[in-house]
Design an enzyme around this catalytic site. Structure first.
Site: not given
Length: 381
Positions: A213, A242-243, A279, A283, A308-309, A337
């Site tokens: 994190g 860790p990622g 992301r 987020y 279309c957003e 991600y």
């Protein structure tokens, strides 16, 4: 860092949108983790980026894998990981995931009290503790908050450890992971201290897993000192997971300019959007954006994708040279991600992925086709 001419070459060769990864940056990030955490055992949180080529590289470097789904367990097995190189985590593990983990000899991270009775016989296990802390990240990324679905409470942890032993499992120790992209290192100190307070109730442990994190600019040596101090309280071996830290800066999303327009705001329209990089929409994540065409800054634009957003924005208020149709933009810190969350929403094929290694490009995931997207729907009627 991948040279700009090489980025242009990749876009021309493989098309856009395109994810590119810098092997040297991945290796350097792993080196920083190992330098900071010393002899700690390193498990890569595979959900950040599960590309098999990257996994093989990490496996060859002696890294284990933290898996949170049956598919991720299958990827770990595919690259040759087994035994103490595999962790199986997650709040709602399925019977097939327990079976697959047991077949590989994996260690399970117990997320709730009733899970003790669901583990395969004679399992190795850690108990995930939710320290109930408010942390410096987006609410959707905070996994150690009191309202989060993850882990057991500190009061429950000693009883879960006892229940594991009584059921014939090997209770290795405790696990904590408070979230992703944590900005304030003091959050980790608070979490580790909350675990250390459990020592009188749980005694000596074999393992303390402090998760990951860490933000990409985190003070790893400082966090590592706190983690080692907490592990020493229990006489435990330190594990880390860790990622995003390993892969975020190793990855870049390349996208081409489609055009521009101005409504209430000026928009630069690109061939990548929320289906390639979710992301920012999910987020509110901010990614650095670099124009790969020449020119002096000519204004600021919101970088918008083709969906279309209204939320399909990759970045806001980006200073850029005068836009050039077909010009290339590099969206940085996209190795985590990005590709892993990409989708075929709107029947948009997922992008290709390429690795820059030794001054050469290697395609490590081909671009999907529309036929790939609907392949599972054919022949059923």
């Amino acid at each position: 860092m991948i040279p700009r001419p090489a980025l242009q070459t990749a876009a021309d060769r493989f098309g856009t949108p395109l994810y590119v990864y810098d092997a040297a940056a991945l290796d350097a990030a792993l080196g920083r983790v190992r330098s900071a955490f010393g002899g700690a055992r390193v498990y890569y949180a595979m959900k950040a980026n599960p590309n098999l080529t990257l996994l093989r590289r990490l496996h060859a470097a002696g890294v284990g894998f933290e898996c949170v789904s049956g598919g991720e367990i299958a990827r770990a097995e595919q690259v040759g990981a087994s035994g103490d190189r595999v962790l199986v985590n997650g709040p709602a593990k399925l019977p097939g995931e327990y079976a697959a983990g047991a077949r590989l000899g994996a260690t399970f991270v117990v997320d709730r009290e009733e899970e003790v009775g669901l583990l395969p016989p004679g399992s190795r296990a850690l108990v995930r503790v939710n320290p109930a802390l408010a942390v410096s990240t987006h609410d959707h990324l905070a996994t150690g908050a009191a309202g989060s679905k993850f882990g057991v409470t500190p009061d429950q942890a000693p009883g879960v450890l006892r229940a594991l032993r009584e059921a014939g499992h090997t209770a290795l120790g405790l696990h904590v992971h408070i979230g992703s992209a944590i900005r304030d290192a003091a959050d980790f100190s608070a979490a580790f201290a909350r675990l250390a307070e459990l020592h009188p109730a749980v005694g000596k442990l074999d393992v303390l897993d402090v998760g990951g994190g860490w933000g990409v600019d985190a003070d790893l040596p400082g966090i590592a000192r706190e983690a080692r101090a907490a592990a020493s309280v229990f006489g435990a071996e330190l594990w880390v997971e860790p990622g995003r830290y390993l892969v975020a800066r190793a990855g870049t999303l390349l996208t081409r300019v489609v055009g521009q327009k101005c409504t209430g705001r000026p928009f630069l329209l690109t061939d990548a959007g929320m289906t390639e990089l979710l992301r920012p929409m999910l987020y509110g994540a901010e990614h650095p954006v670099t124009a790969l065409w020449e020119g002096e800054p000519a204004g600021t634009w919101d970088v918008a994708g083709p969906a279309c957003e209204s939320g399909d924005l990759l970045a806001r208020d980006v200073p850029l040279p005068a836009p050039v149709p077909g010009g290339l933009l590099a969206i940085g810190e996209a190795g985590a991600y990005g590709a892993s969350m990409s989708s075929s929403y709107l029947t948009r094929p997922r992008p290709a992925e390429a690795l820059w290694e030794g001054g050469e490009w290697r395609l490590i995931r081909r671009r999907e086709t529309a036929q790939d997207v609907w392949a599972m729907e054919t022949g059923l009627d």
